[in-house]
Design a protein around this motif. Structure first.
Motif, PDB file in Angstrom:
ATOM      1  N   HIS A 216       0.689  -0.865   0.222  1.00  0.00           N
ATOM      2  CA  HIS A 216       0.348  -0.018  -0.154  1.00  0.00           C
ATOM      3  C   HIS A 216       0.757   0.871   0.397  1.00  0.00           C
ATOM      4  O   HIS A 216       0.232   2.027   0.350  1.00  0.00           O
ATOM      5  CB  HIS A 216      -0.673  -0.406   0.986  1.00  0.00           C
ATOM      6  N   ARG A 217       1.942   1.375   0.243  1.00  0.00           N
ATOM      7  CA  ARG A 217       2.966   2.089   0.115  1.00  0.00           C
ATOM      8  C   ARG A 217       2.586   3.142   1.099  1.00  0.00           C
ATOM      9  O   ARG A 217       3.023   4.296   1.393  1.00  0.00           O
ATOM     10  CB  ARG A 217       2.731   3.010  -1.426  1.00  0.00           C
ATOM     11  N   ASN A 218       2.706   2.264   2.515  1.00  0.00           N
ATOM     12  CA  ASN A 218       2.397   3.162   3.497  1.00  0.00           C
ATOM     13  C   ASN A 218       2.143   4.708   3.864  1.00  0.00           C
ATOM     14  O   ASN A 218       1.340   5.030   3.890  1.00  0.00           O
ATOM     15  CB  ASN A 218       3.748   3.411   4.012  1.00  0.00           C
ATOM     16  N   TYR A 219       0.461   4.410   2.283  1.00  0.00           N
ATOM     17  CA  TYR A 219      -0.497   5.044   2.259  1.00  0.00           C
ATOM     18  C   TYR A 219      -1.506   4.640   2.538  1.00  0.00           C
ATOM     19  O   TYR A 219      -2.142   3.643   2.270  1.00  0.00           O
ATOM     20  CB  TYR A 219      -0.504   6.324   1.420  1.00  0.00           C
ATOM     21  N   PHE A 220      -2.831   5.089   4.103  1.00  0.00           N
ATOM     22  CA  PHE A 220      -3.976   4.526   3.627  1.00  0.00           C
ATOM     23  C   PHE A 220      -5.211   5.674   3.529  1.00  0.00           C
ATOM     24  O   PHE A 220      -5.287   5.883   4.585  1.00  0.00           O
ATOM     25  CB  PHE A 220      -4.344   4.006   4.841  1.00  0.00           C
ATOM     26  N   PRO A 221      -5.706   5.960   2.671  1.00  0.00           N
ATOM     27  CA  PRO A 221      -6.330   6.832   2.645  1.00  0.00           C
ATOM     28  C   PRO A 221      -7.522   6.756   3.601  1.00  0.00           C
ATOM     29  O   PRO A 221      -7.972   7.705   4.446  1.00  0.00           O
ATOM     30  CB  PRO A 221      -7.302   7.012   0.740  1.00  0.00           C
ATOM     31  N   THR A 222      -8.286   5.442   3.276  1.00  0.00           N
ATOM     32  CA  THR A 222      -8.860   5.197   4.608  1.00  0.00           C
ATOM     33  C   THR A 222      -8.904   5.111   6.466  1.00  0.00           C
ATOM     34  O   THR A 222      -9.539   6.363   6.815  1.00  0.00           O
ATOM     35  CB  THR A 222      -9.992   3.674   4.277  1.00  0.00           C
ATOM     36  N   LEU A 223      -8.091   5.459   6.633  1.00  0.00           N
ATOM     37  CA  LEU A 223      -7.178   5.239   7.724  1.00  0.00           C
ATOM     38  C   LEU A 223      -6.712   7.053   8.053  1.00  0.00           C
ATOM     39  O   LEU A 223      -6.780   7.915   9.137  1.00  0.00           O
ATOM     40  CB  LEU A 223      -5.972   4.875   7.872  1.00  0.00           C
ATOM     41  N   GLU A 224      -6.709   7.230   7.177  1.00  0.00           N
ATOM     42  CA  GLU A 224      -6.675   9.315   7.078  1.00  0.00           C
ATOM     43  C   GLU A 224      -7.724   9.736   7.510  1.00  0.00           C
ATOM     44  O   GLU A 224      -7.978  10.692   8.116  1.00  0.00           O
ATOM     45  CB  GLU A 224      -5.687   9.793   5.648  1.00  0.00           C
ATOM     46  N   ASP A 225      -8.870   9.325   6.746  1.00  0.00           N
ATOM     47  CA  ASP A 225     -10.258  10.484   7.174  1.00  0.00           C
ATOM     48  C   ASP A 225     -10.762   9.585   8.357  1.00  0.00           C
ATOM     49  O   ASP A 225     -11.101  10.938   8.910  1.00  0.00           O
ATOM     50  CB  ASP A 225     -10.294   9.348   6.109  1.00  0.00           C
ATOM     51  N   ALA A 226     -10.367   8.124   8.745  1.00  0.00           N
ATOM     52  CA  ALA A 226     -10.445   8.052  10.438  1.00  0.00           C
ATOM     53  C   ALA A 226      -9.583   8.596  11.496  1.00  0.00           C
ATOM     54  O   ALA A 226     -10.019   9.542  11.927  1.00  0.00           O
ATOM     55  CB  ALA A 226     -10.357   6.636  10.586  1.00  0.00           C
TER      56      ALA A 226
END
Length: 524
Positions: A216-226
């Protein structure tokens, strides 16, 4: 964009599509001889030609260049470092060709090797327990005693004919009693090993979590929103005091109390990462020596895991995480990711990082965060629409054990052995608390700016030993001028960069004074 495997991928995909070199070269507006050199990996490919090749072959640019398979190649190159392969002769570019021709075969080989490591670790743990565990030693001695008694009694019953009924009955009772005790001892030992098998961490699980996060390239948009959502809720409680807001949130939403353990209890209590959560009693405890930044982060992580349990479960529902252990580890790692998004919000943090040229000391002061926490967050700034400097991350202890890692395209981080001793992540131990930087050049010509600093977790008592790590970030030299760590370094001189390797067995610098092992590609 030099890549040793790109020629193989071009050739294989061209053949799959039924194209000739002449036909593809004509479409690309280059000569057939030049395309032949590219496919033989004798010419680097970059710029617009990469994009034209990708379109002509129907591939994504990342797939064509191998960025998506860099970790696979790096891992495969490390396999020969294991002594079990010491008699296998390999060409220097074997990993590039295997991955380029058939990446699934490469993944299968790595899967088998990880299973081998997993089994070896389990065997080593059990062997060590057998040799050192007093309970096991006593159990084995007890079983041998029972077996000896049973054998002796059996021999008497079989070989002695002149036994009266009362004596024979007594020996039979001994035989029955010792057999029951032997059975009980054996069952206890079986239960012990079953428990160890379920509680010992799995190498495969750790590898799967790494594969998942790096995928995931250590990037999670869903978790950024959380993280943004949780931050807004905390601001509504106490915008001026994040610690109070987190404590109030945990108490109001989940009935969790915060317990700051006194010094007298800290020495005997067990904590993981300076915290312990007791879900049954709804108690989050911190030792007396836990710094404020750690307490804040652990409160945020606990709040994240409980608040977004369903979100985290959906994210870790991934085929790359094939066991409950792997999914549990991934959940904890992603809970920490949300905590970082709460305490170091993406857009403001990226803007501040750019403005201060990625000075970690300035960022940790501005956000009242730990050095390692800031470094972790810098590695997650991978939003394609707003990306920070791409960093590799490495954390080691004084023994050289690598406890955390995140690779970077072209930058090889070892997974099955120790890294090059010339890296600043090791030299930082010589000057604790100070940043050590270095312009380094690998044998393939890649240059990277590395900088590292020690992080010490203070001891709770005089008799306790402080825990020390060294944390390193590294970026491609083309991004170095965006960081404060490039100041005063000569990037133009050929001799300005320190020659380094990934590991001794992967490095081709045969005359290095720090070499401990011969390179695996050396002639035998």
């Amino acid at each position: 964009m030099a890549n040793a495997g790109i020629g193989y991928r071009i050739r294989e995909q061209r053949k799959r599509l039924g194209l000739t070199q002449t036909g593809l070269a004509r479409e690309l507006d280059i000569s057939a001889s030049y395309l032949n050199l590219i496919e033989a990996n004798k010419r680097a490919v970059g710029g617009r030609l990469v994009n034209r090749l990708a379109r002509a072959l129907g591939l994504d640019v990342e797939v064509l260049t191998g960025a998506a398979e860099q970790r696979l190649r790096d891992d495969l190159r490390e396999l020969p470092m294991d002594p079990v392969f010491r008699y296998v002769k390999l060409e220097p570019n074997f990993a590039d060709e295997v991955v380029a021709r058939n990446p699934e075969w490469a993944r299968m080989m790595l899967t088998l090797y990880r299973a081998y490591l997993d089994g070896n670790q389990a065997l080593a743990v059990l062997s060590d327990r057998l040799n050192r565990d007093p309970w096991l030693q006593a159990s084995v001695h007890r079983m041998l005693t029972h077996i000896t008694t049973i054998r002796s009694t059996s021999e008497i019953l079989v070989e002695t004919d002149q036994l009266d009924a009362s004596r024979r009955s007594r020996f039979e009772r001994v035989l029955h009693s010792e057999s029951a005790r032997l059975t009980e001892a054996a069952q206890q030992m079986v239960s012990f090993f079953e428990l160890q098998n379920t509680t010992n961490p799995s190498v495969a699980a750790s590898e799967q979590v790494d594969e998942f996060i790096i995928g995931h390239r250590n990037y999670f948009p869903t978790l950024e929103d959380a993280g943004q959502q949780l931050r807004r809720e905390l601001d509504n409680l106490d915008p001026g005091n994040r610690d109070n807001a987190l404590a109030e949130f945990l108490a109001a939403e989940f009935g969790i109390r915060i317990d700051n353990v006194g010094t007298e209890r800290t020495a005997t209590a067990h904590f993981t990462h300076h915290a312990r959560f007791d879900p049954e009693n709804r108690l989050l405890s911190f030792p007396a020596n836990s710094p404020v930044t750690t307490r804040r982060f652990q409160m945020a992580r606990t709040a994240a895991e409980l608040t977004f349990a369903d979100t985290l479960a959906a994210v870790v529902d991934d085929p790359r995480l094939s066991s409950d252990t792997a999914r549990q580890r991934a959940t904890h790692a992603l809970g920490s990711y949300i905590a970082g998004a709460v305490l170091l919000p993406y857009e403001p943090f990226l803007e501040d990082a750019e403005n201060c040229r990625y000075d970690v000391e300035i960022l940790r002061q501005k956000y009242d965060a730990g050095y390692e926490q800031v470094c972790h967050r810098l590695v997650t700034l991978r939003n394609p629409r707003a990306e920070g400097v791409p960093f590799a991350f490495l954390r080691v202890d004084p023994s050289g054990y690598i406890s955390k890692r995140f690779p970077l395209f072209g930058f090889q981080l070892p997974r099955f052995g120790h890294a090059c001793p010339l890296w600043p992540v090791f030299t930082a131990f010589q000057t604790p608390g100070r940043v050590v930087r270095q312009l380094a050049e690998f044998s393939d010509g890649h240059r990277f700016l590395m900088f590292a600093r020690t992080v010490t977790k203070r001891a709770a008592t005089f008799s306790a030993q402080p825990v020390m790590f060294s944390v390193m970030l590294a970026c491609d030299a083309i991004h170095a001028d965006r960081t404060v760590y490039s100041e005063g370094l000569d990037f133009q001189s050929d001799g300005a960069a320190l020659p380094v390797g990934a590991t001794c067995r992967q490095c081709e610098r045969t005359h290095c004074q720090h070499r401990q092992e011969a390179p695996v590609t050396a002639k035998r």
